[in-house]
Design a protein around this motif. Sequence first.
Motif, PDB file in Angstrom:
ATOM      1  N   PRO A  40       0.843  -1.196   0.000  1.00 21.66           N
ATOM      2  CA  PRO A  40       0.000   0.000   0.000  1.00 21.66           C
ATOM      3  C   PRO A  40       0.883   1.254   0.000  1.00 21.66           C
ATOM      4  O   PRO A  40       2.009   1.236   0.500  1.00 21.66           O
ATOM      5  N   HIS A  41       0.384   2.319  -0.577  1.00 17.06           N
ATOM      6  CA  HIS A  41       1.171   3.541  -0.750  1.00 17.06           C
ATOM      7  C   HIS A  41       1.743   4.067   0.571  1.00 17.06           C
ATOM      8  O   HIS A  41       2.849   4.608   0.594  1.00 17.06           O
ATOM      9  N   SER A  42       1.014   3.901   1.667  1.00 16.79           N
ATOM     10  CA  SER A  42       1.479   4.427   2.963  1.00 16.79           C
ATOM     11  C   SER A  42       2.761   3.740   3.451  1.00 16.79           C
ATOM     12  O   SER A  42       3.463   4.283   4.292  1.00 16.79           O
TER      13      SER A  42
END
Length: 125
Positions: free
Chosen positions: A23-25
Amino acid sequence: MIRIATFTVITLLIIVGFMIKLPHSFHNYDKELHALFYFYASFGCNLFWAKNRGIYYILGVFGLIVFGVGIEIAQDTSNHFFRKKIHGNFDLQDIQYNLLGIGLYSTLFFANSLYQKIITKTQSL
């Protein structure tokens, strides 16, 4: 037999986990996650072969190193095979952080083993 089945299922889940995008985070923590995973994977090798420490642990660590390099190659190969970027490319820094995680746990493992031997000899005197 149950140990082998458990080990196989866990390995397959790990392979799938390494092949999908984070995920981008988590993108800013990719290297740290590599080190953390391999630290705990080394710990898992230690637990898995708790009765037969020593050579089996070393073989497990060698397997983790081969696995880490293999995953990096597989990520790069899958990008060419599917003709689109599924995950990252081959990244030498990922392998370096894999080795860092393995090295940190192995240092703790061997230091603790040495400490336990010293304590045992001291108590027997």
